[in-house]
Design a protein around this motif. Structure first.
Motif, short mmCIF file in Angstrom:
data_model
loop_
_atom_site.label_atom_id
_atom_site.label_comp_id
_atom_site.label_asym_id
_atom_site.label_seq_id
_atom_site.Cartn_x
_atom_site.Cartn_y
_atom_site.Cartn_z
N PRO A 144 -60.39 -28.14 -59.13
CA PRO A 144 -60.92 -28.81 -57.95
C PRO A 144 -61.89 -29.96 -58.29
N MET A 145 -62.32 -30.00 -59.56
CA MET A 145 -63.30 -31.00 -59.96
C MET A 145 -62.70 -32.16 -60.75
N GLU A 146 -61.78 -31.85 -61.68
CA GLU A 146 -61.24 -32.89 -62.55
C GLU A 146 -60.04 -32.36 -63.33
N LYS A 147 -59.39 -33.26 -64.06
CA LYS A 147 -58.31 -32.87 -64.94
C LYS A 147 -58.87 -32.28 -66.24
N MET A 148 -58.10 -31.39 -66.84
CA MET A 148 -58.50 -30.81 -68.12
C MET A 148 -57.27 -30.29 -68.84
N VAL A 149 -57.42 -29.96 -70.10
CA VAL A 149 -56.36 -29.34 -70.89
C VAL A 149 -56.77 -27.90 -71.18
N GLY A 150 -55.97 -26.95 -70.71
CA GLY A 150 -56.23 -25.53 -70.95
C GLY A 150 -55.19 -24.94 -71.89
N LYS A 151 -55.34 -23.66 -72.16
CA LYS A 151 -54.45 -22.94 -73.07
C LYS A 151 -53.63 -21.92 -72.28
N VAL A 152 -52.34 -21.82 -72.60
CA VAL A 152 -51.47 -20.84 -71.95
C VAL A 152 -50.54 -20.22 -72.97
N ILE A 153 -50.13 -18.99 -72.68
CA ILE A 153 -49.05 -18.34 -73.43
C ILE A 153 -47.74 -18.69 -72.75
N ASP A 154 -46.74 -19.00 -73.54
CA ASP A 154 -45.42 -19.28 -72.98
C ASP A 154 -44.69 -17.96 -72.79
N GLY A 155 -44.91 -17.33 -71.64
CA GLY A 155 -44.30 -16.03 -71.38
C GLY A 155 -42.79 -16.07 -71.36
N LYS A 156 -42.21 -17.26 -71.10
CA LYS A 156 -40.75 -17.36 -71.06
C LYS A 156 -40.13 -17.23 -72.44
N LYS A 157 -40.94 -17.33 -73.48
CA LYS A 157 -40.42 -17.16 -74.84
C LYS A 157 -40.61 -15.73 -75.35
N LEU A 158 -41.12 -14.84 -74.49
CA LEU A 158 -41.33 -13.45 -74.85
C LEU A 158 -40.26 -12.58 -74.22
N ALA A 159 -39.75 -11.63 -74.99
CA ALA A 159 -38.80 -10.65 -74.45
C ALA A 159 -39.35 -9.25 -74.68
N LEU A 160 -39.36 -8.46 -73.63
CA LEU A 160 -39.68 -7.04 -73.72
C LEU A 160 -38.36 -6.29 -73.77
N VAL A 161 -38.17 -5.50 -74.81
CA VAL A 161 -36.92 -4.77 -74.98
C VAL A 161 -37.20 -3.27 -74.86
N SER A 162 -36.62 -2.67 -73.82
CA SER A 162 -36.83 -1.26 -73.54
C SER A 162 -35.73 -0.42 -74.18
N ILE A 163 -36.13 0.62 -74.90
CA ILE A 163 -35.18 1.61 -75.37
C ILE A 163 -35.00 2.61 -74.23
N LEU A 164 -33.81 2.62 -73.64
CA LEU A 164 -33.56 3.46 -72.48
C LEU A 164 -33.60 4.95 -72.85
N ARG A 165 -34.04 5.74 -71.89
CA ARG A 165 -34.47 5.33 -70.56
C ARG A 165 -35.98 5.25 -70.45
N ALA A 166 -36.66 6.01 -71.34
CA ALA A 166 -38.11 6.17 -71.21
C ALA A 166 -38.86 4.86 -71.39
N GLY A 167 -38.32 3.94 -72.17
CA GLY A 167 -39.00 2.66 -72.39
C GLY A 167 -39.23 1.89 -71.11
N ASN A 168 -38.41 2.14 -70.08
CA ASN A 168 -38.58 1.42 -68.81
C ASN A 168 -39.93 1.71 -68.17
N GLY A 169 -40.52 2.85 -68.51
CA GLY A 169 -41.82 3.18 -67.94
C GLY A 169 -42.92 2.22 -68.35
N PHE A 170 -42.71 1.47 -69.43
CA PHE A 170 -43.69 0.50 -69.91
C PHE A 170 -43.60 -0.84 -69.18
N LEU A 171 -42.45 -1.17 -68.61
CA LEU A 171 -42.17 -2.55 -68.25
C LEU A 171 -43.06 -3.10 -67.15
#
Length: 210
Positions: free
Chosen positions: A58-85
């Motif tokens: 709201p005050m000015e432009k700046m450069v911040g830091k972000v994680i690129d979540g689109k480059k992360l994959a969570l891989v669940s070992i079925l079926r119990a791994g789904n409880g983590f997601l």
């Protein structure tokens, strides 16, 4: 050799103790697993690389830091791994989801694969494989091997609630490049391959089955 990272934050240990109790209901077990997986996700993503993003406050432009979540994959070992997601997606909502279906042969205790489905562009992704229990380590090691053979992701980490020394040994021998993140390292396995003192069958306790 891969490292074992014990996530010993007081909130993690508190919730894990409540989950271990045999009188914990399916609802409370599932809810606490979601909360605990959110907490653990903060630790396992601690060293993720950041990139610059120009934004406007709201005050000015700046450069911040972000994680690129689109480059992360969570891989669940079925079926119990789904409880983590769901809990982990609270932290990294842009992550893609993959599934590996394995069941343990009751006679040999060896894993048998029945399902494998991954997001696109896995070769460009960092992967976190999730399964509540690292018991014999055979299923986890097989799942990671399938990922390496079929997808060759940039990196792989493994996250579980509980690990047995036998499972850690199996994983480190098979995949010395894959670090293990866990809330506890328990004493040993029993004759049926269950962790002691453990918390029983995680899948049954998540889904209310026997």
């Amino acid at each position: 050799m891969s490292q074992v990272h014990l996530i010993d934050h007081p909130l993690v240990q508190h919730k894990l103790t409540l989950m271990r109790r045999k009188e914990a209901s399916t609802n409370s077990f599932r809810r606490m697993l979601g909360e605990l997986s959110t907490l653990m996700a903060y630790e396992i993503t601690r060293d993720f690389p950041l990139q610059d993003l120009e934004i406007e406050t709201p005050m000015e432009k700046m450069v911040g830091k972000v994680i690129d979540g689109k480059k992360l994959a969570l891989v669940s070992i079925l079926r119990a791994g789904n409880g983590f997601l769901d809990g982990m997606l609270n932290v990294v909502p842009g992550a893609r989801i993959g599934h590996i279906g394995l069941y343990r042969d009751p006679e040999t205790l060896q894993p048998v694969e029945y399902y494998f489905k991954m997001p696109d562009n896995m070769g460009e992704r960092d992967v976190i494989v999730v399964d509540p229990m690292l018991a014999t380590g055979n299923s986890a090691a097989a799942a990671v091997q399938q990922l390496k053979d079929k997808c060759a992701p940039k990196s792989i980490k493994f996250m579980c609630l509980l690990a047995a020394p036998e499972g850690i040994k199996t994983m480190q021998a098979a995949h010395p490049d894959v670090d293990i993140y866990t809330a506890a390292v328990d004493r040993q396995l029993n004759d049926h391959g269950y962790i002691l003192p453990g918390l029983g069958d995680a899948g049954d306790r998540i889904f209310g089955t026997k």
